[in-house]
Design a protein around this motif. Structure first.
Motif: not given
Length: 314
Positions: A287-288, A290-291, A294-295, A298
């Motif tokens: 999860a970390a 993937r975050e 994602a950033r 972006d």
């Protein structure tokens, strides 16, 4: 019993002795029409070799699992001239061995040597109950092994550290599942292949011979299908199993630069309810990551957007 010009004749007691049936059973077969009535000679009823042969046929069919009702239908068909040869050939084909493996014999001493070198009467009793071992009449120190491969598998598992009690429990569970597969295969082939031979009346000799030929052709298919599907499932689940266990461990090379991170107990409990305790750490790590990804995406997207705006300026 006496010899006469017309052949051997038996009293009912003699017929019972030679056939292995009781007097009461013989009379019951007569009442149900399975056995012809005896011939009346004076004040005595006498039976012939045909009665003895019929009793032996009935006993053989009972041993093969036929009911008395089914036996009566078969015998009536035989008496009508349709014959029992094809039926008995089909029965023999189904009742024959479903594997090429040959049974073997093992002494109690050899058995103990393969399983730790110490006697274990409880384990032997369980193996006999499961049919892995069969006692040899008159020889308490020997056993018949119907499937040497199965016994060898148990010995390899034991040598790898699996307790005998766990092996027995696993075999009981496995046997139930395999028996379910066998029943489903039989139901499937009966519905789509053998239903035409299983009408209200026994099949003719030609039909029974054709069905026996189909049994010979289809017999290996069950084992081949299970072998192929087991290999596929083992490859799939063994890989998943290994990946899951490796994901919960950090090896020295992977620990370089790593440091502990505090996560609240409530978050840990929520993750464990979602994916299980074994995979909680891997889930949080994923999860970390993937975050972070994602950033990064972006940021890259934002930079690209800014460049496109500059390029459009005169």
């Amino acid at each position: 019993m006496s010899d006469e010009p017309g052949g051997v004749v038996y009293r009912i007691e003699d017929l019972a002795h030679h056939s292995g049936a009781t007097v009461r059973t013989i009379r019951a077969y007569q009442d149900r029409g399975l056995l012809p009535r005896p011939e009346r000679r004076g004040r005595a009823n006498v039976y012939a070799d045909a009665h003895l042969a019929r009793l032996r046929q009935i006993a053989d069919l009972l041993d093969r699992g036929y009911t008395l009702t089914s036996i009566k239908e078969l015998l009536e068909a035989w008496d009508a001239g349709r014959g029992l040869g094809g039926i008995l050939g089909l029965v023999a084909e189904v009742d024959g061995p479903w594997t090429d493996e040959e049974p073997a014999r093992i002494s109690r001493a050899e058995l103990e040597e393969r399983f730790g070198g110490l006697p274990d009467d409880t384990a032997v009793a369980e193996a006999v109950e499961l049919g892995v071992l069969e006692p040899v009449p008159g020889d308490e120190d020997s056993f018949l092994v119907p499937s040497p491969q199965e016994l060898s598998t148990a010995a390899e598992l034991y040598a790898a550290g699996v307790p005998l009690s766990a092996i027995t429990l696993h075999l009981r569970e496995l046997r139930g599942q395999v028996e379910h597969i066998a029943c489903r295969f039989l139901e499937f082939t009966t519905e789509h292949v053998f239903a035409r031979y299983l009408g209200e009346h026994p099949p003719s000799d030609a039909e029974a011979a054709e069905a026996a030929s189909l049994v010979r052709r289809l017999r290996p298919l069950a084992r081949q299908t299970v072998d192929a599907e087991l290999a596929r499932a083992m490859r799939l689940f063994a890989t998943r199993h290994l990946d899951r266990h490796l994901a919960t461990r950090q090896f020295p090379a992977e620990r370089e630069g790593a440091r502990p991170v505090e996560v609240s107990a409530g978050t840990i409990r929520a993750v464990e309810r979602l994916v299980g305790a074994e995979q909680a750490a891997a889930f949080i790590t994923a999860a970390a990551e993937r975050e972070l990804q994602a950033r990064t995406l972006d940021r890259l997207t934002a930079n690209t957007h800014d460049h496109s705006v500059v390029d459009e300026m005169p």
